[in-house]
Write a protein that holds these residues in place. Structure first.
Motif, mmCIF file in Angstrom:
data_model
loop_
_atom_site.group_PDB
_atom_site.id
_atom_site.type_symbol
_atom_site.label_atom_id
_atom_site.label_comp_id
_atom_site.label_asym_id
_atom_site.label_seq_id
_atom_site.Cartn_x
_atom_site.Cartn_y
_atom_site.Cartn_z
ATOM 1 N N GLN A 132 26.493 44.818 56.840
ATOM 2 C CA GLN A 132 27.312 43.732 56.297
ATOM 3 C C GLN A 132 28.811 43.953 56.525
ATOM 4 O O GLN A 132 29.520 43.068 57.015
ATOM 5 C CB GLN A 132 27.037 43.558 54.795
ATOM 6 C CG GLN A 132 25.675 42.985 54.469
ATOM 7 C CD GLN A 132 24.631 44.070 54.288
ATOM 8 O OE1 GLN A 132 24.836 45.223 54.686
ATOM 9 N NE2 GLN A 132 23.514 43.718 53.688
ATOM 10 N N SER A 133 29.319 45.138 56.173
ATOM 11 C CA SER A 133 30.757 45.348 56.270
ATOM 12 C C SER A 133 31.216 45.424 57.731
ATOM 13 O O SER A 133 32.311 44.958 58.066
ATOM 14 C CB SER A 133 31.173 46.610 55.515
ATOM 15 O OG SER A 133 30.564 47.759 56.064
ATOM 16 N N GLY B 278 31.330 41.861 58.808
ATOM 17 C CA GLY B 278 32.377 41.165 58.066
ATOM 18 C C GLY B 278 33.769 41.515 58.566
ATOM 19 O O GLY B 278 34.609 40.625 58.789
ATOM 20 N N LYS C 151 19.230 34.543 49.843
ATOM 21 C CA LYS C 151 20.381 35.438 49.939
ATOM 22 C C LYS C 151 20.664 36.158 48.621
ATOM 23 O O LYS C 151 21.020 37.345 48.605
ATOM 24 C CB LYS C 151 21.612 34.648 50.386
ATOM 25 C CG LYS C 151 21.490 34.104 51.803
ATOM 26 C CD LYS C 151 22.761 33.401 52.246
ATOM 27 C CE LYS C 151 22.623 32.888 53.673
ATOM 28 N NZ LYS C 151 23.857 32.193 54.131
ATOM 29 N N ALA D 59 20.553 40.177 48.133
ATOM 30 C CA ALA D 59 21.717 40.905 47.619
ATOM 31 C C ALA D 59 21.345 41.709 46.381
ATOM 32 O O ALA D 59 21.784 42.854 46.213
ATOM 33 C CB ALA D 59 22.843 39.918 47.296
ATOM 34 N N ASP E 150 19.205 44.697 47.576
ATOM 35 C CA ASP E 150 20.057 45.647 48.289
ATOM 36 C C ASP E 150 20.876 46.483 47.309
ATOM 37 O O ASP E 150 20.840 47.718 47.326
ATOM 38 C CB ASP E 150 21.004 44.906 49.241
ATOM 39 C CG ASP E 150 20.344 44.600 50.576
ATOM 40 O OD1 ASP E 150 19.240 45.121 50.815
ATOM 41 O OD2 ASP E 150 20.924 43.843 51.365
#
Length: 335
Positions: free
Chosen positions: A114-115, A118, A194, A198, A201
């Motif tokens: 993700q990061s 992003g 989603k 999340a 996770d």
């Protein structure tokens, strides 16, 4: 409050992680609660890897294979350059042994997903390539990280046990493969959920962190780890991140990568995944060791997010300035 945290690039999830460590230090799971918490953490790991498998698109894998030069560079940074630096760190005398193992373990982990994506998007890099590189790194990490741990860590302390191999297969590999093979039937639904993804996770990671640190606290973690040790770990993490960022920048220049791909190499190649590191540590190491081993991973995770957030904004600003300079001046209005 959210605006204040965003201004200083502080993720609320990082605060939750710190709060979980504090909670585990004050109220660790003891007695009959310890196996219950451990079982819940194991179930969270299985569900986490199952959903990751269901999310992985085969088309993304095929598309990503085309930019092989970039992906090989990211893999080399993640699983070659980082481990070499980790071995150098591991050889430094004076570091508490479990923290030294944790620092080496940190360098063996795959990149974040993700990061990395992003920050690449914020910096106006090649987002599609970042998706593929981060996905490849995490998929490869399921196989490469346990192998590197066996060769560089576990192999030095008694070899690779059959129980460890079975645990990896049952808790990580089989759920991942099961989710991926069921993707034609559940992939669309999983991708749309989603909030559920999340929650799983973050929730599974927090649960594993709580149980791992709780077990380590009961075993006397904070009696073994002094403030001096934590300071040393923080400094080493800062130096490690700086070295990798510089090396990835140099590698991109030597390879003559376009700006967008160079950004992918820097962000995907410099990250280490807390999401993968936490469950893997709980599988690969003894319960009493996991808390201390995860400390460097948690610390590095926070540092990399804060530094890369600032770096991504700088890349974005530079791209916008370059774009403005390249645009022709607007013709004056005719009166």
């Amino acid at each position: 409050m959210k605006a204040l945290l965003a201004r200083f690039h502080i993720d609320t999830y990082l605060l939750m992680l710190i709060g979980t460590v504090v909670l585990a230090s004050v109220l660790p799971a003891r007695g009959a609660w310890a196996p219950i918490a451990g079982g819940a953490a194991d179930a969270g790991i299985v569900l986490l890897f199952f959903l990751h498998g269901a999310r992985l698109s085969r088309q993304a894998v095929l598309d990503g294979a085309r930019n092989w030069k970039l992906h090989l560079a990211v893999v080399a940074m993640t699983f070659l350059v980082f481990p070499i630096l980790g071995l150098g760190i591991y050889a430094i005398p004076g570091i508490e042994p479990e923290l030294a193992i944790g620092l080496l373990f940190l360098t063996l982990l795959p990149s974040t997903v993700q990061s990395s994506i992003g920050f690449t998007a914020v910096a106006q890099g090649n987002v599609a390539a970042a998706v593929c590189s981060a996905t490849f790194s995490n998929l490869a990490g399921i196989f490469i990280t346990p192998l590197l741990v066996a060769l560089l860590i576990t192999g030095k302390h008694g070899g690779v046990s059959t129980d460890m191999i079975v645990t990896i297969a049952v808790q990580l590999l089989l759920p991942f493969l099961a989710g991926h093979f069921l993707r034609p039937w559940i992939g669309g639904w999983v991708t749309r959920q989603k909030r559920l993804l999340a929650f799983v996770d973050k929730g599974s990671i927090l649960l594993v962190v709580y149980t791992a640190f709780g077990a380590a606290v009961v075993d006397g973690l904070w009696q073994r780890v002094a403030p001096r040790d934590l300071t040393i770990v923080m400094l080493i993490c800062c130096v490690l991140l700086t070295l990798v960022l510089v090396l990835s920048y140099i590698a991109a220049r030597v390879m003559k990568l376009p700006r967008e791909d160079a950004i992918v190499l820097q962000f995907c190649g410099s990250k280490k995944s807390l999401a993968s590191g936490v469950p893997m540590a709980s599988v690969l190491f003894a319960t009493s060791q996991v808390g201390a081993i995860l400390l460097p991973v948690v610390i590095f995770h926070q540092i990399q997010l804060m530094v890369c957030a600032v770096l991504a904004q700088r890349y974005r600003a530079a791209a916008e300035r370059a774009r403005s300079a390249a645009e022709p001046a607007t013709a004056p209005a005719i009166l």
